[in-house]
Design a protein around this motif. Structure first.
Motif, mmCIF file in Angstrom:
data_model
loop_
_atom_site.group_PDB
_atom_site.id
_atom_site.type_symbol
_atom_site.label_atom_id
_atom_site.label_comp_id
_atom_site.label_asym_id
_atom_site.label_seq_id
_atom_site.Cartn_x
_atom_site.Cartn_y
_atom_site.Cartn_z
ATOM 1 N N GLU A 41 0.831 -1.197 0.000
ATOM 2 C CA GLU A 41 0.000 0.000 0.000
ATOM 3 C C GLU A 41 0.870 1.253 0.000
ATOM 4 O OE1 GLU A 41 -3.273 2.112 -0.462
ATOM 5 O OE2 GLU A 41 -3.258 -0.086 -0.342
ATOM 6 N N GLY A 42 0.751 2.050 -1.084
ATOM 7 C CA GLY A 42 1.494 3.296 -1.191
ATOM 8 C C GLY A 42 2.965 3.139 -1.501
ATOM 9 N N GLN A 43 3.403 1.937 -1.909
ATOM 10 C CA GLN A 43 4.821 1.711 -2.186
ATOM 11 C C GLN A 43 5.010 0.936 -3.486
ATOM 12 O OE1 GLN A 43 7.202 0.722 1.529
ATOM 13 N NE2 GLN A 43 5.133 0.556 2.336
ATOM 14 N N ILE A 62 9.979 2.854 -3.793
ATOM 15 C CA ILE A 62 9.506 4.234 -3.896
ATOM 16 C C ILE A 62 8.187 4.413 -3.160
ATOM 17 C CG2 ILE A 62 9.013 6.134 -5.469
ATOM 18 C CD1 ILE A 62 11.770 4.945 -5.908
ATOM 19 N N LYS A 63 8.139 5.379 -2.265
ATOM 20 C CA LYS A 63 6.894 5.703 -1.572
ATOM 21 C C LYS A 63 6.096 6.675 -2.434
ATOM 22 C CE LYS A 63 5.238 8.166 2.512
ATOM 23 N NZ LYS A 63 5.663 8.889 3.735
ATOM 24 N N GLU A 64 4.863 6.342 -2.699
ATOM 25 C CA GLU A 64 4.033 7.194 -3.552
ATOM 26 C C GLU A 64 3.538 8.417 -2.792
ATOM 27 O OE1 GLU A 64 0.260 6.789 -6.633
ATOM 28 O OE2 GLU A 64 0.359 5.493 -4.865
ATOM 29 N N ASN A 65 3.829 9.592 -3.319
ATOM 30 C CA ASN A 65 3.315 10.848 -2.786
ATOM 31 C C ASN A 65 3.334 11.870 -3.914
ATOM 32 O OD1 ASN A 65 6.043 11.738 -2.958
ATOM 33 N ND2 ASN A 65 6.440 11.073 -0.844
ATOM 34 N N ALA A 112 14.557 -0.127 10.989
ATOM 35 C CA ALA A 112 14.029 0.449 9.750
ATOM 36 C C ALA A 112 12.579 0.858 9.912
ATOM 37 C CB ALA A 112 14.138 -0.558 8.613
ATOM 38 N N SER A 113 12.211 1.961 9.277
ATOM 39 C CA SER A 113 10.804 2.356 9.209
ATOM 40 C C SER A 113 10.518 2.842 7.803
ATOM 41 C CB SER A 113 10.483 3.452 10.240
ATOM 42 O OG SER A 113 11.181 4.649 9.961
ATOM 43 N N GLY A 114 9.304 2.575 7.323
ATOM 44 C CA GLY A 114 8.927 2.991 5.980
ATOM 45 C C GLY A 114 9.843 2.412 4.922
#
Length: 316
Positions: A88-90, A141-144, A191-193
């Motif tokens: 989700e979102g990545q 890649i984190k989607e933003n 680690a986070s995100g």
């Protein structure tokens, strides 16, 4: 090995932002099962230092350009080999970087990527292990708003990528031998995100020099990965956890907003590390990558525990 885990995320203005909270960390069974010089002297010294060089690749040839301090970063075109949503979102992104991939020698190094020459680039840690022969580099890649165009590029399209940057995690020089004390026996990864990306490279490259699952580990090096995510759906590479376990990595997943069915750790990674403690701190090392607040707290925890400064590492 047993597995569990933790993280801190707050979604604001359409993007995920890290924050430090006080959510209690529970300890149920893991759902993963087993897993003085004058100015003139200084001026002469500075003048004697050669400016760094960069290679600009164009139409099958390499043009070496001289790049002075403060000059713009040199970018080259790279073909997108594969891209797709993996959590989700990545998104996972694989590019054919050609000779640029040969510059990647240590987990933790990164590049800048942009979609067009006029676009603002982003910084992305390389997720794949160093492999000069493949020519490819993988990223998470984190989607933003800033990366929307990048994750929208389809396979066969192109992006612009910089030369490889940073020295990566200086694992070999700080873990092995007697530079500080006895060689490192315990490794803690926090680690986070998308901070999980360079740790995937560190684990799968063998740079951590861990005993595998068939080794009793008595004289080997242990490793525990505290991996923070928002919920189960925001965990990329879940299918790699078992393989990491076999490589000698105990995965502790920590979710900040889990579903009702989640039976693993909840809260944030820094809380989990503080609660469990760092064993034999003088013989331990801590690697950190992720949200700023998390990284600062984990470094403080390591310092108070007695981990040597040179063995608390980050890639930026």
């Amino acid at each position: 090995m047993k597995s569990s885990l933790a993280l801190s995320l707050c979604f604001l203005a359409g993007g995920a932002q890290a924050f430090v909270g006080h959510v209690p960390v529970s300890q149920p069974r893991s759902p993963w099962g087993g897993f003085s010089s004058s100015s003139s002297v200084a001026t002469r010294a500075a003048a004697s230092v050669p400016a760094p060089r960069a290679e600009r690749r164009t139409a099958g040839r390499v043009v070496v350009t001289k790049m002075g301090w403060g000059d713009d970063v040199v970018f080259s075109k790279a073909k997108v080999v594969e891209t797709g949503k993996i959590a989700e979102g990545q998104y996972a992104l694989t590019i054919d970087a050609g000779d640029i991939a040969k510059e990647y020698t240590a987990p933790g190094q990164y590049v800048q990527i942009k979609v067009t020459s006029s676009a603002k680039p982003g910084f992305f840690a390389i997720a794949s292990p160093p492999d000069a022969s493949s020519g490819s580099l993988e990223f998470l890649i984190k989607e933003n708003d800033a990366t929307k165009a990048l994750v929208g590029v389809k396979a066969g399209g192109s992006v612009e990528v910089s030369t490889v940057m940073g020295k990566g995690f200086p694992i070999k020089e700080n873990f092995t031998g007697y530079k500080y004390d006895f060689p490192v026996q315990n490794v803690v990864l926090s680690a986070s995100g998308t901070g999980i990306a360079p740790f995937r490279a560190a684990i799968e490259s063998g740079a951590l020099e861990l005993p595998d699952a068939d080794d009793d580990g008595v004289f080997g090096r242990s490793c525990k990965l505290y991996w923070g995510c928002r919920d189960e759906e925001s965990m990329p590479w879940k299918d790699r956890v078992e393989a990491w376990d076999k490589r000698g990595v105990e995965v502790v997943v920590v979710l900040s907003q889990p579903s009702e069915s989640w039976t693993g750790r909840t809260g944030f990674v820094q809380q989990a590390i503080k609660e469990e403690g760092i064993p034999l701190p003088r013989n331990s090392a801590v690697l950190v990558c992720g949200h700023k607040e998390m990284a600062e707290e984990v470094k403080e925890i390591a310092e108070k525990a007695g981990v040597l400064d040179g063995r608390v590492l980050s890639n930026f």
